[in-house]
Scaffold this active site. Sequence first.
Site, PDB file in Angstrom:
ATOM      1  N   SER A   1       0.794  -1.227   0.000  1.00  0.00           N
ATOM      2  CA  SER A   1       0.000   0.000   0.000  1.00  0.00           C
ATOM      3  C   SER A   1       0.826   1.277   0.000  1.00  0.00           C
ATOM      4  O   SER A   1       0.307   2.335  -0.341  1.00  0.00           O
ATOM      5  CB  SER A   1      -0.956   0.003   1.186  1.00  0.00           C
TER       6      SER A   1
ATOM      7  N   HIS B   1      -5.426  -4.617  -1.187  1.00  0.00           N
ATOM      8  CA  HIS B   1      -5.288  -3.594  -2.229  1.00  0.00           C
ATOM      9  C   HIS B   1      -5.280  -4.234  -3.626  1.00  0.00           C
ATOM     10  O   HIS B   1      -4.601  -3.752  -4.534  1.00  0.00           O
ATOM     11  CB  HIS B   1      -4.031  -2.751  -1.994  1.00  0.00           C
TER      12      HIS B   1
ATOM     13  N   LYS C   1     -12.572  -1.987   1.518  1.00  0.00           N
ATOM     14  CA  LYS C   1     -11.929  -1.105   0.539  1.00  0.00           C
ATOM     15  C   LYS C   1     -12.738  -1.167  -0.773  1.00  0.00           C
ATOM     16  O   LYS C   1     -13.764  -0.526  -0.870  1.00  0.00           O
ATOM     17  CB  LYS C   1     -10.458  -1.485   0.369  1.00  0.00           C
TER      18      LYS C   1
HETATM   19  N1  PLP Z   1      -4.017  -5.591   5.156  1.00  0.00           N
HETATM   20  C1  PLP Z   1      -3.683  -4.531   4.401  1.00  0.00           C
HETATM   21  C2  PLP Z   1      -2.621  -4.684   3.350  1.00  0.00           C
HETATM   22  C3  PLP Z   1      -4.322  -3.291   4.585  1.00  0.00           C
HETATM   23  O1  PLP Z   1      -3.981  -2.230   3.841  1.00  0.00           O
HETATM   24  C4  PLP Z   1      -5.324  -3.190   5.585  1.00  0.00           C
HETATM   25  C5  PLP Z   1      -6.025  -1.903   5.841  1.00  0.00           C
HETATM   26  O2  PLP Z   1      -5.475  -0.855   5.856  1.00  0.00           O
HETATM   27  C6  PLP Z   1      -5.639  -4.327   6.337  1.00  0.00           C
HETATM   28  C7  PLP Z   1      -4.977  -5.512   6.100  1.00  0.00           C
HETATM   29  C8  PLP Z   1      -6.723  -4.281   7.369  1.00  0.00           C
HETATM   30  O3  PLP Z   1      -7.960  -4.292   6.729  1.00  0.00           O
HETATM   31  P1  PLP Z   1      -9.298  -3.941   7.538  1.00  0.00           P
HETATM   32  O4  PLP Z   1      -9.505  -2.474   7.384  1.00  0.00           O
HETATM   33  O5  PLP Z   1     -10.359  -4.774   6.918  1.00  0.00           O
HETATM   34  O6  PLP Z   1      -9.038  -4.323   8.959  1.00  0.00           O
END
Ligand code: PLP
Length: 397
Positions: free
Chosen positions: A179, A207, A238
């Site tokens: 990200s 992502h 997302k």
């Molecule tokens: N994994 C990644 C790569 C993320 O970017 C995020 C959120 O920012 C998460 C996990 C966590 O996702 P959630 O918002 O569903 O807890």
Amino acid sequence: RRRLESELEDIRGAGTWKNERVIASRQGPHLCLAGGGAGILNFCANNYLGLSSHPEVIRAAVEALEKFGAGLSSVRFICGTQSIHKDLEEKIARFHQREDAILYASCFDANAGIFEALLTPEDAVLSDELNHASIIDGIRLCKANKYRYKHMDMQDLEAKLQDAQKHRLRLVATDGAFSMDGDIAPLREICQLAQKYDALVFIDECHATGFLGPNGRGTDELLGVMDKVTIINSTLGKALGGAAGGYTTGPKPLIDLLRQCSRPYLFSNSLPPAVVGCASKALDLLMESNAIAQSMAAKTQRFRSKMMAAGFTILGKDHPICPVMLGDARLAAVVAGDSDSPCVSSPGIYVIGFSYPVVPKGKARIRVQISAVHSDEDIDRCVEAFTEVGRKHGALP
Ligand code: PLP
């Protein structure tokens, strides 16, 4: 109180204080901020497909709310499983072409729950050093032997896999798309190494789900390794409607095991019906057609090529996360606008600057995220704003 205040002062002093802007409208390409600031162009949500305020997604949420109620007041195994939870799990598994799926309150929880349930002290987990915080925390909770390989460095991964041969089971864990840099894990190479050293592959697709690959299945589809990746964790918060929720999808015995042993699943409330309704409709829309994902890809291409033509450096390739590299932390902060004017200066573009310690020193950037609901005019306005402000502050010649 004194101790906390001094800690807070240290955070401010280090320049890493995070301000939360208050939005007074729906999530979308055009925002109103609380206390004024209408018509702000939003370029920093993970709303890649614009489904957070899609009318059909909202209608599905309202219908689920009315039919199934506000919430379950229970974890899944006591009295928190409704038909819509089972339907959504089946749909997720079908979408990813996997055997089964299990829902969590978030992908953070899915990542917190998987490693401890699957791996024992006899096993090993090999994790990319830039993996998301929730993978890092999930791995901390498990008792397996831990290896951290250099970011996307296949030589280092191979060396660590060789060392890990002494353990019973090896699991390679990586973000599908990272990200901060918008770069994509070399899954083909990772899967080849996994095959050579008898390891399993886990990817976090937060992502990627919904828009990478010809049918939006994710990084594994994009790189042609859907049959080689064993476990996928992803989010419903997302691209898939943006409400909340996460999941694991993969082999049925693994999902069965998670239902028995995964602590964030066992000890946390069921997903609320409205949230399930949103995600379920988002998946329907994506399985019907890949037009939304294609539209986002075209807009991403437009932004990236226009910004590069203007003289900016953009990390990654083809991903809607477009890190505009500025290098200097102060420059990134000035171009992104300070906390009181959260915009690329006066043109009213809402973006966020990232600097050390979130990204390495000297690699400050502004992360622009493209959505299918940006119009071509929105994209062009953003490029113009960057160009104008970039020239003004010396980021461009
Ligand atoms: N994994 C990644 C790569 C993320 O970017 C995020 C959120 O920012 C998460 C996990 C966590 O996702 P959630 O918002 O569903 O807890």
